[in-house]
Scaffold this active site. Sequence first.
Site, PDB file in Angstrom:
ATOM      1  CB  CYS A 233      -9.184  28.556  13.769  1.00  0.00           C
ATOM      2  SG  CYS A 233     -10.590  27.445  13.561  1.00  0.00           S
TER       3      CYS A 233
ATOM      4  NE  ARG B 294     -12.664  22.795  12.505  1.00  0.00           N
ATOM      5  CZ  ARG B 294     -13.512  21.848  12.128  1.00  0.00           C
ATOM      6  NH1 ARG B 294     -13.051  20.724  11.603  1.00  0.00           N
ATOM      7  NH2 ARG B 294     -14.812  22.010  12.278  1.00  0.00           N
TER       8      ARG B 294
END
Length: 614
Positions: free
Chosen positions: A2, A50
């Site tokens: 991420c 993400r």
Amino acid sequence: MCGITGWVDFHRPLRKEQKTIEAMANTLNLRGPDTSNAWLEDKVAFGHKRLVVVDPKGGAQPMVRRHQGKTYTICYNGELYNTEDLRQELLQAGYSFESHSDTEVLLTAYIHWREACVEKLNGIFAFAIWDEEKDHVFLVRDRLGVKPLFFYKHNEGILFGSEMKAILAHPEVDAVIGDDGLREVFGLSPSRTPGHGIYEGMEELRPAHWMRISNSGVEIRRYWQVESKKHTDTLEETAENVRSLFVDTVQRQLVADVPVCTFLSGGVDSSAITAVASNYFKEQGRGQLKTYSIDYEDNAKYFKASKFQPNSDAPWIEKMRDAFQTEHHPCVITHEDLYDYLSEAVLARDLPGMADIDSSLLWFCQQIKNDVTVGLSGECADEIFGGYPWFHDEKMMNQPTFPWMSSVEERQSLLHPNLNKRLQLTDYVQNKYQETLKEVPHLDGETGLDKKRRELFYVNMIWFMTTLLDRKDRMSMAASLEVRVPFADHRLVEYVWNIPWEMKMHEGREKGILRKALEGILPDEVLYRKKSPYPKTHNPVYTRLVTEGLGDIVKKGNSPLFEFFDRNELKKLVETNGDSFKRPYFGQLMTGPQLIAHLIQVHTWLTEYGVKIK
């Protein structure tokens, strides 16, 4: 994997800063293209992008959990390889879980052990946790620096982010460079002093360090260091331990809920990872392992063997493909793409970098991402086992500076004379080298060449290895690809650190102990292949492209390059295809065309980032 960013300020209400946090997070879109979220409280704001690898539904972030009436919130970039071990320990301690994500296990580990949780973690990570009970934010970075984390002291608060661009996106932060920043860029680039963020006010949390931000200030501590002690295992025991640690590490890093592949160059390091991964896939019934290699258009036609690059990779890749029946994908980059991607690589790194070594890797990762989301790569073996020439050449070893930085005086000669005098690059670089030597955990009684080599191993780990890890993170994440590096497992690094040189050089071979450990895993012909580094192009087409590119910049005459570099020196580089610069600019292979490409990247960086000089 991420992208994370955030703002902590105990004196400024942050609930109204949604747009700012979202703007900072949006700069990290490529790190996390799947979901985007922000979480804001009065004192803390987190932004998260993400890339889904494990538990798509249960691993959403920022993740909030309550325990005994208090709230804990995590913003996390990374991957834990001992998730299930920790989960079992925490279940026995009375905790329960709502998902099978490593994010929830990590947050619960912090709730249970607080700062001491970092000693339990096996993985690559950079994360921030808001602890309502303690009224502080805890930030930490993994032991070897696989995952990045930058911060910036802003008024009475702290801004942080996975990349510099997230912090630079804050409306009150400018891309300003002072003299030390210039010394870093012109004297040390593409490496950086540990913790140095180049831009004024920017810092990087060093590997193996944590930071605690509270109303009373900022505290930073180191939580891990290699420990020097006498190695008492026999040769056979040592080889078996290396083998066991390595196999366990690779198998742990194959866990994912998305497709996984390996990078395969045909060298010992990537081949070893591929062999273990392929065997594990077969054992687990996971089908055929995908492997990927990169080469340059028509490279075989122009390849020239050298001390540092003794042979080309293609035949060895074929041997590995056939031996392990992998689904192999050779990726061949054109020289036009190699050139065009130079600018994109700067935007990925936020700084000028390793020229076509960066641009080719970025392109390569994009090709891999078309099929898979996670790759395993062979970086760091040379740093911990001693594969580089400077571990073997006493002259290189004994020079009073970094052995991969032999070009500092020539670097100075490219600058305007007045800037050359002001920056004193040679002194700056040597001082940084000496500062690092003061950190070395020496072994009592160790003297002479053994002591010197231990120092060099440490300097490699702190500088050269982190430079390559930095490159791998930025280029892979700019392609939304998660890359894992088994040789950077801290357990393996800790063990190999104390193996004596004679044993590391078993049978007089570079990385001899690693080769012995891999006997029976790799075919002998691959196992005993002479080391060959990441490939570079030998094609004159690329030389022409970069020379013409810098030539155009010189002709136009309006580039910010001319604020720093002597115009005549740049002209000379263009006229000689870079041959007027006699030494490698950095490392072993950054010569001629690569230096010219690096200067084009400097031009791109100064222009695109609107860099201001303090």
